[in-house]
Every structure is written in C-alpha cells, then in structure tokens.
Design an enzyme around this catalytic site. Structure first.
Site, mmCIF file in Angstrom:
data_model
loop_
_atom_site.group_PDB
_atom_site.id
_atom_site.type_symbol
_atom_site.label_atom_id
_atom_site.label_comp_id
_atom_site.label_asym_id
_atom_site.label_seq_id
_atom_site.Cartn_x
_atom_site.Cartn_y
_atom_site.Cartn_z
ATOM 1 N N GLU A 74 17.846 -10.387 -8.626
ATOM 2 C CA GLU A 74 16.809 -9.975 -9.572
ATOM 3 C C GLU A 74 16.167 -8.640 -9.195
ATOM 4 O O GLU A 74 15.977 -7.766 -10.036
ATOM 5 C CB GLU A 74 15.737 -11.057 -9.714
ATOM 6 C CG GLU A 74 16.187 -12.292 -10.487
ATOM 7 C CD GLU A 74 16.969 -13.269 -9.629
ATOM 8 O OE1 GLU A 74 17.064 -13.044 -8.398
ATOM 9 O OE2 GLU A 74 17.497 -14.257 -10.172
ATOM 10 N N HIS A 143 10.365 -24.206 -10.950
ATOM 11 C CA HIS A 143 10.843 -23.779 -12.269
ATOM 12 C C HIS A 143 9.814 -23.978 -13.372
ATOM 13 O O HIS A 143 10.087 -23.672 -14.525
ATOM 14 C CB HIS A 143 12.107 -24.556 -12.659
ATOM 15 C CG HIS A 143 13.357 -24.046 -12.037
ATOM 16 N ND1 HIS A 143 13.589 -24.100 -10.696
ATOM 17 C CD2 HIS A 143 14.455 -23.461 -12.579
ATOM 18 C CE1 HIS A 143 14.784 -23.586 -10.431
ATOM 19 N NE2 HIS A 143 15.324 -23.186 -11.555
#
Lengths: 342, 373
Positions: A74, A143
């Site tokens: 990322e 998450h």
C-alpha cells in the site's frame, strides 16, 4: 422500489437505478474517457475486476497502463501515485479497504497533503484515494473501523464520504477533477445499495452538505452508512409526530458550516451520528461549530451517537452492540427533545 | 596523456562543487549565528554525488532528494540566494519560507523537493518515472536517499514495482556510512546497498562517490539504460560527510582519525589535481573561480539576510488549490526573471499507447503457470 437493506424508500424511480458500486464504476469510466491523465491503481482492480467489483470491466475498456494491478504494498503504490500526480497525472488509488491504507498513511498525509505547502505553491497534487470504510460483516478489530476522522484532521486534504449512489457518482467525478488530494470513504456495506443516479454529467460539488430530509423539530447530522440508520430513525419518529431533519454532511473536510448552522438555527436541536469512535471524532468538531456559533439558538445540549469506545468484536451480538443503530438514534433524539423514556 | 573530458565541463564541475562547499560552510555559520534554525543537514564532503549526475542529466530530467537537499538544486542551477533565503525562513525563499532546509523545491529546474521522512520520497520518484512512461516521454528521474533509507519498507516496495514495470528511474543511495549517529554496518544485514537490487532483478552498482567523474559516467550510463526502456538502476555512491548528521550533531560517534583519513579523499582538490595533471588549468583559473563563488555566496547571504519574513497571510495560502489558482513560479515572483515552467499534455492531447502488462503476455504467463483461463 429500492433494494436498500437498511431502509425502503417509497417513491417511484424517475432515473435509472444503480447500485452504489455501479455508480462509482460509471464515474470512473466517464472520467477516464474524458481525461487520459486519469488512471486507476490498486490491489485486484484489473483482471479480478475489483475486490468489491467497483472496477468491473474497466481493464478491457482502458488497458493495463490505465487499470493497474498493484502488488500488495500500500505504501509503495500510494507513494508512486502521489509522485505521478506531482507531474500532472490524475491517479485514482483504490484501497482494498481503508484498514490497509493505514500502511500508506505516511504518503497521504506527509506527502500528498503537504506538497503544495512545502513547495510554497509550486506543486499541486491532483489525486483521489478511495475505498471502502466502516465496520460490519463480522470481520473483527482490524477490518472493522471507520477511520475518516484520522484524515479529516489534516490540512491539505479533502475528505468525502457519500451515502447514496447518486452522491457517490457525482462526488467521485468532482474528486477526480479536483486539483487537491481527496480522500474518499465509500461504505463497505453500501456497495450493493440501489438508488437513482443521473446519467452522464452529474457532478456533486465537494464541501457541500445536503438536507436529505426536511424537518422542524430536530436536526440529525450524519454521513456515509449511518445516514440510513438516521433515515430509519426519522421515519419511526415521524410516526410519533416528531419531525426530523437529516443533514448528510457528505464532505468532512472542509465542513459545510453554513449548512450545519442553517439547519440547527431552524430546528434548535441537534444529534450527531458517527460510526467512528467518540474521542476526537468528526462529530466533536461539528459540536464545536454549533456551540461556538449557534449557542443561543440551541434549546438542548447537542447529543452524539457514536461507535462505542472499544475495538470491534467478532461475536455478532458484540459487533451489533458496538455500533450506532436506529434505536440509539431515536433515544438521542428524544433526549434532546426532553421526551420521557429517553 | 590527454583527458577525454572537455575543459569547460570539468571547470563547470569544479565551480559547482566549490559553490556547494562554500554555500554549506556559510550555511553552517549562519546556523551558529542563529539565523538558520530547525535541522540543517550539510552536504560538505558529498559534493561529487550531486555534481556528477547534474552534469550527466538533461535539464528536463526529474530529480528529488531527502532532507540533505541543498547540494542537488545548486548543482542544477537553482539561485543560491533563494536557497539561502529558504534556509533563513524568508519570503524570498523557494518555498516562501514554508519549507526550510529540508524542503527545497525548484520545479523550474525540475528539482521536485527534499523530503523529511526517511525513505518517503523513494516511491514518489517511481511515480514520476511512471508518468514519463505513461506519456511516452524519454526523461529519467533521479532519486537521492541515504543508506539508512534502504532499510525502509518504501525502498523495497518501490524497487519491486520499478523493476517489474521497467520504470526509468535512477536511485542514488548516498552511502555516507551513518544513519544519523548509527553506523550502517550496525543496522544492516547487508551493508552493501547496491547488492539489494539483485533481489528485484534490477541493475545495481557501487560507485566511488568521492570522485565526480566516476559519478558522471555512472549516471550517464544509467540514464541511457533507462531511456532505452531497460528499467531502473540502483547506484550506491560511497561517500562521506565531513560534518555531523545535522548542525545539531557534534558527531562524537566517529573518531578524529576516521574523519581525517576521509578528508584526504576530498572530491574538490581531487578534481583540481586531475585537471592539473592533464595540464587543463593553471592555478589562476581555479583562484578566479573560487573568488567568483565566494562573492556569489556572500551576495546570497546578504540577499537572504535583507529579505523580509513572509507576510502572515501566507499562512492561509498554498494549502488547498483554489479553482483557477496559478502555481507559484518562485524566480519570477522574487527576481522578476521569466522562467520555463514545465507543461504537461492535457488529457485530450495525451494518447496512452503502452501496456504495463500486455494481455497476450499475461495470458502466456498464466498458461505457463498452469492456470486455466
């Protein structure tokens, strides 16, 4: 009829109905068609057609130079795209979820947000970072989190979080055309929601909140997925004769002070509903705006309904208890109205 | 024995290295006088690493660096007075005094900034190189970083992408042997940074960073390689900073003997000795250059010293681009000199003609891997 899992709007469609993800897909396709400087990069955006199918079909349309499957790195692909934006490309960086973007945060806040300032106005950074945010789906702590407050903190960024498919399309188009870095929170649980979406050139200006439901007794201020719980609560309250105005902020940086103040001055009461944590949340800043600029208009202290100040659990009952929902919102509305049982 | 280099080129290199040296000495002095604050990372000793590449590149090639970033822009032609003004936090600085020592930006000379987070600029460079490929331009991007940055995730993540996508970027690791006060050998499993390129199937080479001609050749060659579409290059310039990490660092972690020994490799007298050996310049030529440079640096300090601080309303500028707002051209704003500003093709003019991963190639790879489509 809408297939919205949270709330059924009972109105006849006058425009094509699209899912939230399809609206985003349309915005991407139209903007890429319009401007060859626009490209999309992210994990699984190409041949897999998007982890949440937002980029469905785009690889076939635009080729591998413009729909780029990135490695699971990322920080790397985010920084790479900030560099491309520094020299005039207009990247759209898809975060598979904002949870993973924590790894890329240095590039977003230390580079993208500050390039113009550090260069004394020599550089601009026209880039969009977008992806699903928010909790749910029993994914536990790493998450399931609403992280928009983190980004709303930084000058140099614009932060948006549309709730409806129409806003999703119009705001993504505006974000891509904006010359500033824009952080876009989509709702992971919103992708399958359907709504009317204008075709073609539909651009929703950034920085403008939207009164989604008119009312006179109390204003509920919210954004993204919480909007649907607020609408549900408003419908319930209407049955008891309580008229609720729902103000969808849509943009969290810059905040639309004018719209917030106008609505509160009309209803004299406010409830802010935020999925994220209570401490240093966006809602805290909304309270600050209201109390410092519209204190005399208030008939009751402002209430906040937020996620609990804990990490998200896996167990279904704990997950549900952690998040705001319609009953909690209804209770908060009754509290600011000094109704019994609140 | 004749030199294969022209006298003009070598004198220009000498002048630039000497300029950086004098500039940095004066910057150090201004720091001790309290006129420069914050961190001030001097480049003294590393001049060859900036000047060799600057001469080897085209003026429109992109460059960016870390926080030890005064040398590279000076090597590329930035105005010494405006760099000094930036260090002193004056409104006439390149970033109007908003960036300071660690954030020199001079877009006119294609210097895209100094960055304060270790390794944070490494992916940016790949992105600029990516943009060149995207637009089918043959310019290369040169990115400087220190030895310690090679242990950052940004380095590894970026080299992987740069090599996979054959991006025209030259990474120059300025290995001055210390990450702040910690010797690189104490923190790195493989202290020879160039070897790490092999992990990403890319070209990696050690270069003598104390020799400007070696730096020049290495970057010329690497740039050709990049322009030919062969992919990125990692150069490890072995160099040494004669001063501490920053002005705040007395550098007590090194022995006097070590610094003395390294000073014998000073790249500036080395180039002068080379030129004299080849009968290319008399003492008087060097003396003239040195006098000119001293005057230039004096003038730069005076310019910065006499410049006003930025006005307070600057606080509210340059954070968000307002619609229709023009970008700032510092030299035009400060010195009234017309500048060449980079212009990029609009989305309408641009045709993207290359494939990052051609379909046939991808499908062939899948087949080879036994994946059925």
């Amino acid at each position: 009829m809408s297939t919205n899992p949270y709330f059924n709007f009972e109105s006849e469609p006058t425009m094509p109905e699209l899912m939230y993800r399809e609206a985003l897909n349309q915005a991407l396709a139209e903007e890429m068609e319009r401007d060859a400087n626009v490209y999309l990069i992210g994990e699984e955006v190409g041949r897999y057609n998007g982890a949440f199918k937002v980029s469905q079909g785009l690889l076939d349309k635009f080729g591998s130079a413009r729909i780029i499957d990135a490695p699971i790195a990322e920080l790397g692909f985010t920084g790479l795209s900030v560099g491309a934006a520094m020299v005039g490309l207009r990247p759209v960086v898809e975060m598979m979820t904002w949870n993973f973007a924590i790894l890329a945060m240095d590039q977003i806040v230390n580079n993208a947000a500050k390039l113009r300032h550090m260069s004394g106005g020599q550089l601009r950074c026209p880039i969009v970072f977008r992806g699903p945010g928010g909790a749910g789906g029993r994914l536990s702590s790493q998450h399931s989190q609403a992280l928009e407050a983190n980004y709303a903190h930084f000058p140099g960024l614009k932060v948006i979080a549309p709730a409806t498919p129409a806003d999703a399309k119009g705001m993504l188009k505006a974000a891509i055309r904006d010359d500033n870095p824009v952080v876009m929170f989509e709702g992971e649980r919103l992708y399958a929601i359907k709504g009317e979406v204008p075709e073609g050139e539909h651009v929703v200006p950034l920085g403008k909140a939207d009164v989604k439901r008119e009312g006179t007794d109390v204003t509920i201020i919210t954004w993204s997925r919480m909007y649907y719980f607020c609408m549900q609560a408003a419908e319930e309250l209407a049955k008891e004769g309580i008229s609720v105005e729902v103000l969808d902020l849509r943009t969290l940086r810059p905040l639309d002070e004018e719209a917030i103040l106008a609505s509160v001055r009309k209803t004299n009461r406010a409830v802010i509903v935020e999925e994220g944590w209570v401490l240093a949340g966006v809602g805290a800043s909304v309270v600050d705006i209201i109390q410092s600029k519209a204190f005399d208009d208030l008939d009751a202290p402002v209430e906040r309904v937020t996620g609990l100040d804990v990490n998200m659990s896996y167990a279904a009952n704990l997950e549900n208890a952690t998040q705001p929902d319609a009953p909690k919102i209804i209770a908060a509305v009754k509290k600011v109205l000094y109704r019994e049982g609140a | 024995m004749a030199s294969s280099y022209s006298k003009e080129l070598l004198l220009d290199m000498y002048r630039k290295m000497y300029l950086i040296r004098r500039f940095e000495e004066r910057a150090g002095q201004q720091y001790t006088l309290g006129k420069i604050a914050g961190f001030c990372h001097l480049y003294i000793g590393q001049e060859a690493v900036a000047v060799g590449p600057a001469e080897a590149l085209r003026p429109d090639d992109y460059m960016l660096s870390a926080y030890r970033d005064h040398g590279q822009p000076l090597a590329r032609g930035s105005d010494a007075g405006m760099v000094m003004a930036e260090l002193m936090g004056r409104g006439t600085g390149y970033s109007k005094g908003k960036g300071g020592s660690m954030h020199i930006f001079d877009i006119e000379h294609h210097f895209y900034g100094g960055y304060g987070i270790v390794g944070g600029q490494i992916p940016l460079a790949a992105g600029m190189a990516f943009a060149s490929r995207y637009r089918n331009e043959d310019r290369v991007t040169v990115c400087y970083f220190g030895d310690a940055a090679a242990n950052q995730g940004s380095f590894h993540e970026t080299l992987n992408m740069a090599s996979k996508w054959k991006l025209p970027v030259i990474y120059i690791c300025e290995n001055n042997r210390y990450g702040m006060g910690t010797a690189i050998s104490r923190t790195s499993a493989v202290p020879e940074i160039y070897k790490r390129a092999s992990a990403y199937d890319m070209r990696g080479e050690p270069v003598d960073g104390m020799d400007v001609l070696t730096m020049y050749e290495a970057v010329k060659d690497a740039a050709e390689y990049c322009r030919a579409g062969k992919g990125p290059v990692l150069l490890e310039a072995n160099t040494y900073r004669f001063r501490g990490h920053s002005m705040a660092d007395p550098a007590t972690y090194r022995t006097k003997q070590e610094v003395e020994a390294e000073r014998k490799g000073d790249p500036i007298p080395k180039l002068r000795a080379y030129m004299q050996k080849h009968g290319m310049a008399e003492d008087s030529v060097f003396e003239t250059i040195e006098e000119e440079v001293k005057a230039l640096v004096d003038q730069a300090v005076k310019f910065a010293d006499e410049s006003p601080e930025p006005s307070l309303d600057e606080l509210w500028r340059d954070t968000i681009v307002e619609e229709g707002e023009e970008d700032v051209r510092p030299r035009e704003r400060v010195l009234g000199q017309k500048v060449n500003w980079p212009k990029y093709p609009s989305g309408q003019e641009l045709k993207v003609t290359w494939d990052l991963e051609p379909r046939e190639q991808a499908e062939a790879a899948d087949k080879k891997a036994g994946l059925i489509r």
